[in-house]
Design a protein around this motif. Sequence first.
Motif, PDB file in Angstrom:
ATOM      1  N   GLY A   1      -4.089  13.039 -12.672  1.00 52.90           N
ATOM      2  CA  GLY A   1      -2.706  13.815 -13.117  1.00 52.90           C
ATOM      3  C   GLY A   1      -2.048  14.275 -11.866  1.00 52.90           C
ATOM      4  O   GLY A   1      -0.909  14.480 -11.929  1.00 52.90           O
ATOM      5  N   ALA A   2      -2.925  14.880 -11.008  1.00 58.06           N
ATOM      6  CA  ALA A   2      -2.606  15.726 -10.014  1.00 58.06           C
ATOM      7  C   ALA A   2      -2.628  14.741  -8.611  1.00 58.06           C
ATOM      8  O   ALA A   2      -2.183  15.349  -7.627  1.00 58.06           O
ATOM      9  N   GLN A   3      -2.573  13.645  -8.742  1.00 57.11           N
ATOM     10  CA  GLN A   3      -2.687  12.787  -7.579  1.00 57.11           C
ATOM     11  C   GLN A   3      -1.242  12.251  -7.282  1.00 57.11           C
ATOM     12  O   GLN A   3      -0.591  11.856  -8.210  1.00 57.11           O
ATOM     13  N   GLU A   4      -0.958  12.313  -5.928  1.00 52.04           N
ATOM     14  CA  GLU A   4       0.340  11.949  -5.584  1.00 52.04           C
ATOM     15  C   GLU A   4       0.211  11.217  -4.111  1.00 52.04           C
ATOM     16  O   GLU A   4      -0.816  11.366  -3.706  1.00 52.04           O
ATOM     17  N   VAL A   5       1.129  10.130  -3.602  1.00 53.26           N
ATOM     18  CA  VAL A   5       0.744   9.481  -2.499  1.00 53.26           C
ATOM     19  C   VAL A   5       1.816  10.374  -1.415  1.00 53.26           C
ATOM     20  O   VAL A   5       3.060  10.527  -1.658  1.00 53.26           O
ATOM     21  N   TYR A   6       1.208  10.470  -0.491  1.00 53.27           N
ATOM     22  CA  TYR A   6       2.001  10.964   0.655  1.00 53.27           C
ATOM     23  C   TYR A   6       2.160   9.981   1.914  1.00 53.27           C
ATOM     24  O   TYR A   6       1.390   9.158   2.129  1.00 53.27           O
ATOM     25  N   PHE A   7       3.312   9.913   2.272  1.00 50.01           N
ATOM     26  CA  PHE A   7       3.649   9.676   3.936  1.00 50.01           C
ATOM     27  C   PHE A   7       3.252  10.873   4.780  1.00 50.01           C
ATOM     28  O   PHE A   7       4.237  11.883   4.224  1.00 50.01           O
ATOM     29  N   CYS A   8       2.707  10.647   5.845  1.00 55.69           N
ATOM     30  CA  CYS A   8       2.326  11.641   6.665  1.00 55.69           C
ATOM     31  C   CYS A   8       3.030  11.410   8.057  1.00 55.69           C
ATOM     32  O   CYS A   8       2.796  10.519   8.884  1.00 55.69           O
ATOM     33  N   GLU A   9       3.843  12.216   8.539  1.00 60.47           N
ATOM     34  CA  GLU A   9       4.574  11.945   9.791  1.00 60.47           C
ATOM     35  C   GLU A   9       3.843  12.934  10.865  1.00 60.47           C
ATOM     36  O   GLU A   9       3.720  14.220  10.670  1.00 60.47           O
ATOM     37  N   PHE A  10       3.638  12.161  12.136  1.00 59.93           N
ATOM     38  CA  PHE A  10       2.717  13.022  13.021  1.00 59.93           C
ATOM     39  C   PHE A  10       3.447  12.683  14.595  1.00 59.93           C
ATOM     40  O   PHE A  10       2.929  13.368  15.476  1.00 59.93           O
ATOM     41  N   ASP A  11       4.773  12.389  14.490  1.00 54.83           N
ATOM     42  CA  ASP A  11       5.467  12.192  15.833  1.00 54.83           C
ATOM     43  C   ASP A  11       6.893  11.889  15.520  1.00 54.83           C
ATOM     44  O   ASP A  11       7.602  11.048  16.059  1.00 54.83           O
ATOM     45  N   GLY A  12       7.402  13.015  14.527  1.00 57.61           N
ATOM     46  CA  GLY A  12       8.782  12.875  14.358  1.00 57.61           C
ATOM     47  C   GLY A  12       9.682  13.791  15.183  1.00 57.61           C
ATOM     48  O   GLY A  12       9.324  14.266  16.022  1.00 57.61           O
ATOM     49  N   PRO A  13      10.959  13.793  14.934  1.00 60.27           N
ATOM     50  CA  PRO A  13      11.605  13.160  13.780  1.00 60.27           C
ATOM     51  C   PRO A  13      11.741  11.486  14.081  1.00 60.27           C
ATOM     52  O   PRO A  13      12.132  11.109  15.333  1.00 60.27           O
ATOM     53  N   ALA A  14      11.876  10.761  13.118  1.00 62.06           N
ATOM     54  CA  ALA A  14      11.966   9.324  13.322  1.00 62.06           C
ATOM     55  C   ALA A  14      12.198   8.673  11.929  1.00 62.06           C
ATOM     56  O   ALA A  14      12.123   8.969  10.937  1.00 62.06           O
ATOM     57  N   GLU A  15      12.926   7.416  12.079  1.00 60.44           N
ATOM     58  CA  GLU A  15      12.989   6.474  10.961  1.00 60.44           C
ATOM     59  C   GLU A  15      11.673   5.525  10.774  1.00 60.44           C
ATOM     60  O   GLU A  15      11.210   5.248  11.748  1.00 60.44           O
ATOM     61  N   ARG A  16      11.067   5.705   9.854  1.00 59.07           N
ATOM     62  CA  ARG A  16       9.830   5.024   9.341  1.00 59.07           C
ATOM     63  C   ARG A  16       9.859   4.026   8.471  1.00 59.07           C
ATOM     64  O   ARG A  16      10.667   4.147   7.387  1.00 59.07           O
ATOM     65  N   THR A  17       9.067   3.011   8.394  1.00 59.70           N
ATOM     66  CA  THR A  17       9.242   1.904   7.349  1.00 59.70           C
ATOM     67  C   THR A  17       7.787   2.017   6.747  1.00 59.70           C
ATOM     68  O   THR A  17       6.683   1.978   7.128  1.00 59.70           O
ATOM     69  N   ILE A  18       7.793   2.090   5.398  1.00 60.30           N
ATOM     70  CA  ILE A  18       6.501   1.963   4.483  1.00 60.30           C
ATOM     71  C   ILE A  18       6.605   0.691   3.698  1.00 60.30           C
ATOM     72  O   ILE A  18       7.791   0.389   3.006  1.00 60.30           O
ATOM     73  N   LYS A  19       5.752  -0.021   3.566  1.00 55.90           N
ATOM     74  CA  LYS A  19       5.605  -1.281   2.576  1.00 55.90           C
ATOM     75  C   LYS A  19       4.648  -0.874   1.485  1.00 55.90           C
ATOM     76  O   LYS A  19       3.457  -0.508   1.678  1.00 55.90           O
ATOM     77  N   ILE A  20       5.068  -1.583   0.391  1.00 57.03           N
ATOM     78  CA  ILE A  20       4.152  -1.476  -0.868  1.00 57.03           C
ATOM     79  C   ILE A  20       3.726  -3.025  -1.223  1.00 57.03           C
ATOM     80  O   ILE A  20       4.929  -3.732  -1.452  1.00 57.03           O
TER      81      ILE A  20
END
Length: 142
Positions: A118-137
């Motif tokens: 119930g408390a779990q969420e999926v995070y995207f983590c940016e470590f070199d932004g700002p930038a446009e990033r692509t995530i695949k599912i």
Amino acid sequence: MVEVYEFTILTDTYNKLVVITDEVHKALAKSKIKNGQVTVISKHTTTGVMVNEALECLEWDITEFLERLVPEEHPYAHARMLADYGSTAGNPTGHLKSLVVGNHCHLLIVDGELDKGGAQEVYFCEFDGPAERTIKIQIMGE
């Protein structure tokens, strides 16, 4: 059956944690898969994907932990001129933080729903932004 979805995100700071659970839910809703697994993966080497609790104080703790583990002010070998790229590599901390966090996560699908805490969420983590990033599912199952 395997289905693949892709989305982009535009980050606005150098380091940022962004909850993307809704994007995973949207992809699952579009799919016809009722039981199986979901993989969420970043296509970038200075980003990460993780599962954790979406609390502002915990996000701060995670960010601070990574900064202590991988400090900006360190003589990294990657922070030098790269002839192959024709530019200076100024993002060694992004690569190392990505290594610690990982670039993907897996979640189970049971009866058409994400089977997560119930408390779990999926995070995207940016470590070199700002930038446009692509995530695949990728959603696999039946």
